[in-house]
Design a protein around this motif. Structure first.
Motif, PDB file in Angstrom:
ATOM      1  N   MET A   1       0.834  -1.197   0.000  1.00  0.00           N
ATOM      2  CA  MET A   1       0.000   0.000   0.000  1.00  0.00           C
ATOM      3  C   MET A   1       0.870   1.248   0.000  1.00  0.00           C
ATOM      4  O   MET A   1       2.049   1.187   0.318  1.00  0.00           O
ATOM      5  CB  MET A   1      -0.929  -0.001   1.223  1.00  0.00           C
ATOM      6  N   GLY A   2       0.246   2.379  -0.340  1.00  0.00           N
ATOM      7  CA  GLY A   2       0.986   3.624  -0.347  1.00  0.00           C
ATOM      8  C   GLY A   2       0.041   4.802  -0.179  1.00  0.00           C
ATOM      9  O   GLY A   2      -1.164   4.704  -0.420  1.00  0.00           O
ATOM     10  N   LEU A   3       0.595   5.935   0.260  1.00  0.00           N
ATOM     11  CA  LEU A   3      -0.187   7.146   0.433  1.00  0.00           C
ATOM     12  C   LEU A   3      -0.048   8.038  -0.788  1.00  0.00           C
ATOM     13  O   LEU A   3       1.046   8.216  -1.327  1.00  0.00           O
ATOM     14  CB  LEU A   3       0.272   7.902   1.680  1.00  0.00           C
ATOM     15  N   VAL A   4      -1.174   8.610  -1.214  1.00  0.00           N
ATOM     16  CA  VAL A   4      -1.186   9.530  -2.339  1.00  0.00           C
ATOM     17  C   VAL A   4      -2.048  10.734  -1.961  1.00  0.00           C
ATOM     18  O   VAL A   4      -2.814  10.694  -0.997  1.00  0.00           O
ATOM     19  CB  VAL A   4      -1.756   8.870  -3.620  1.00  0.00           C
ATOM     20  N   ILE A   5      -1.910  11.819  -2.731  1.00  0.00           N
ATOM     21  CA  ILE A   5      -2.828  12.942  -2.605  1.00  0.00           C
ATOM     22  C   ILE A   5      -3.528  13.135  -3.938  1.00  0.00           C
ATOM     23  O   ILE A   5      -2.925  12.981  -5.001  1.00  0.00           O
ATOM     24  CB  ILE A   5      -2.121  14.237  -2.155  1.00  0.00           C
ATOM     25  N   GLU A   6      -4.826  13.437  -3.876  1.00  0.00           N
ATOM     26  CA  GLU A   6      -5.638  13.607  -5.083  1.00  0.00           C
ATOM     27  C   GLU A   6      -6.266  14.996  -5.075  1.00  0.00           C
ATOM     28  O   GLU A   6      -6.709  15.487  -4.032  1.00  0.00           O
ATOM     29  CB  GLU A   6      -6.731  12.550  -5.134  1.00  0.00           C
ATOM     30  N   ILE A  91      -7.061  15.690  -1.074  1.00  0.00           N
ATOM     31  CA  ILE A  91      -7.381  14.701  -0.053  1.00  0.00           C
ATOM     32  C   ILE A  91      -6.297  13.631  -0.065  1.00  0.00           C
ATOM     33  O   ILE A  91      -5.749  13.301  -1.128  1.00  0.00           O
ATOM     34  CB  ILE A  91      -8.773  14.057  -0.286  1.00  0.00           C
ATOM     35  N   VAL A  92      -5.955  13.122   1.118  1.00  0.00           N
ATOM     36  CA  VAL A  92      -4.969  12.048   1.235  1.00  0.00           C
ATOM     37  C   VAL A  92      -5.703  10.710   1.163  1.00  0.00           C
ATOM     38  O   VAL A  92      -6.717  10.511   1.832  1.00  0.00           O
ATOM     39  CB  VAL A  92      -4.198  12.151   2.565  1.00  0.00           C
ATOM     40  N   LYS A  93      -5.194   9.802   0.345  1.00  0.00           N
ATOM     41  CA  LYS A  93      -5.817   8.485   0.191  1.00  0.00           C
ATOM     42  C   LYS A  93      -4.782   7.374   0.354  1.00  0.00           C
ATOM     43  O   LYS A  93      -3.589   7.589   0.139  1.00  0.00           O
ATOM     44  CB  LYS A  93      -6.482   8.361  -1.182  1.00  0.00           C
ATOM     45  N   VAL A  94      -5.285   6.193   0.721  1.00  0.00           N
ATOM     46  CA  VAL A  94      -4.453   4.992   0.772  1.00  0.00           C
ATOM     47  C   VAL A  94      -4.744   4.181  -0.484  1.00  0.00           C
ATOM     48  O   VAL A  94      -5.898   3.852  -0.766  1.00  0.00           O
ATOM     49  CB  VAL A  94      -4.753   4.150   2.015  1.00  0.00           C
ATOM     50  N   PHE A  95      -3.708   3.890  -1.244  1.00  0.00           N
ATOM     51  CA  PHE A  95      -3.846   3.065  -2.444  1.00  0.00           C
ATOM     52  C   PHE A  95      -3.337   1.658  -2.157  1.00  0.00           C
ATOM     53  O   PHE A  95      -2.349   1.481  -1.440  1.00  0.00           O
ATOM     54  CB  PHE A  95      -3.047   3.662  -3.604  1.00  0.00           C
ATOM     55  N   THR A  96      -4.018   0.668  -2.720  1.00  0.00           N
ATOM     56  CA  THR A  96      -3.533  -0.703  -2.656  1.00  0.00           C
ATOM     57  C   THR A  96      -2.304  -0.850  -3.546  1.00  0.00           C
ATOM     58  O   THR A  96      -1.996   0.028  -4.364  1.00  0.00           O
ATOM     59  CB  THR A  96      -4.615  -1.683  -3.126  1.00  0.00           C
ATOM     60  N   ASP A  97      -1.605  -1.975  -3.397  1.00  0.00           N
ATOM     61  CA  ASP A  97      -0.438  -2.231  -4.245  1.00  0.00           C
ATOM     62  C   ASP A  97      -0.835  -2.224  -5.723  1.00  0.00           C
ATOM     63  O   ASP A  97      -0.088  -1.734  -6.584  1.00  0.00           O
ATOM     64  CB  ASP A  97       0.198  -3.572  -3.890  1.00  0.00           C
ATOM     65  N   GLU A  98      -2.039  -2.772  -6.016  1.00  0.00           N
ATOM     66  CA  GLU A  98      -2.497  -2.815  -7.396  1.00  0.00           C
ATOM     67  C   GLU A  98      -2.738  -1.403  -7.936  1.00  0.00           C
ATOM     68  O   GLU A  98      -2.402  -1.096  -9.084  1.00  0.00           O
ATOM     69  CB  GLU A  98      -3.782  -3.649  -7.496  1.00  0.00           C
ATOM     70  N   TYR A 103      -1.247   3.391 -11.217  1.00  0.00           N
ATOM     71  CA  TYR A 103      -1.006   4.826 -11.366  1.00  0.00           C
ATOM     72  C   TYR A 103       0.479   5.158 -11.503  1.00  0.00           C
ATOM     73  O   TYR A 103       0.832   6.148 -12.143  1.00  0.00           O
ATOM     74  CB  TYR A 103      -1.580   5.570 -10.158  1.00  0.00           C
ATOM     75  N   PHE A 104       1.314   4.345 -10.863  1.00  0.00           N
ATOM     76  CA  PHE A 104       2.751   4.629 -10.864  1.00  0.00           C
ATOM     77  C   PHE A 104       3.500   3.340 -11.235  1.00  0.00           C
ATOM     78  O   PHE A 104       3.991   2.632 -10.346  1.00  0.00           O
ATOM     79  CB  PHE A 104       3.202   5.130  -9.484  1.00  0.00           C
ATOM     80  N   PRO A 105       3.566   3.005 -12.511  1.00  0.00           N
ATOM     81  CA  PRO A 105       4.191   1.756 -12.951  1.00  0.00           C
ATOM     82  C   PRO A 105       5.619   1.613 -12.431  1.00  0.00           C
ATOM     83  O   PRO A 105       6.342   2.602 -12.265  1.00  0.00           O
ATOM     84  CB  PRO A 105       4.162   1.876 -14.485  1.00  0.00           C
TER      85      PRO A 105
END
Length: 229
Positions: A1-6, A91-98, A103-105
């Motif tokens: 998982m990772g943190l992103v901002i949208e 907004i800060v979101k948690v993204f799954t590994d997938e 989004y970030f190959p």
């Protein structure tokens, strides 16, 4: 998982950015370029604190950072945190590994080598897992220079200290790192980094699960612990 901002609104609505230590945000020549005239050329920088939590720090911009209609100089980027830079809301979101891979190959070995060469100042401490406080924790300053300030903790771990970017303590006697509050199966647990200067209910402690009404003392400052449903 990772943190992103949208980005939530505007011409860049839906744009997603991966949070990286020391990344810059601004209107020109920054890692994240925001097309907003109310954003300064260099507006803010993301810095990971000693526990691996990303903190967005204002860089003496014209308008600062806005959280809950209040201008602030820094904000901890926990999941679901909303903030504004200029007129642009994030907004800060948690993204799954997938999702992260989508989004970030994954970079090529040449890209990875380039990153290693150019990121020699990365944190040496590994990031800690982020978990929710249930219920939320409120730290209310009831004595000292920060009296009436309040800090709501939704996710943790959270770190307090004189030089902390997360929960800064302005008390002159505060150590660089004073204490950490972490979610645990038993509840919110406080971990003491300085037994000589940090007390809980006027007693020396190393680690303890907090209850409502507990008082954390650092120098002349007293912080009351409350829980929010």
């Amino acid at each position: 998982m990772g943190l992103v901002i949208e980005i939530l609104e505007g011409i860049q609505k839906g744009d997603v950015f991966k949070l990286v230590d020391k990344m810059t945000v601004g209107r020109k020549k920054t890692d994240i370029v925001i097309k907003d005239p109310n954003v300064s050329t260099l507006h803010a920088t993301v810095l990971f604190d000693e526990t691996g939590i990303p903190i967005l720090v204002d860089q003496n911009s014209r308008n600062g950072l806005i959280v809950n209609d209040t201008v602030v100089r820094k904000v901890a980027l926990y999941p679901e945190t909303k903030f504004m830079i200029g007129n642009t809301e994030f907004i800060v979101k948690v993204f799954t590994d997938e999702q992260m891979e989508q989004y970030f190959p994954t970079k090529t070995w040449r890209d990875l080598l380039f990153d290693v060469i150019n990121q020699s100042a990365l944190n040496t401490m590994p990031p800690q897992d982020i978990s929710a406080f249930n219920p939320k924790v409120e730290l209310l300053f009831v004595q000292g220079i920060q009296t009436d300030e309040s800090k709501i903790l939704t996710y943790g771990p959270r770190t307090a200290g004189f030089w902390s970017l997360d929960i800064p303590l302005h008390e002159q006697e505060a150590p660089e790192l004073a204490f950490k509050i972490v979610p645990s199966p038993e509840g919110a647990r406080i971990v003491n980094f300085d037994l000589s200067r940090v007390l809980l209910n006027d007693a020396v402690f190393e680690s303890q699960v907090l209850i409502s009404g507990d008082r954390i003392k650092v120098g002349e400052s007293i912080i009351k612990v409350l829980f929010l449903e």
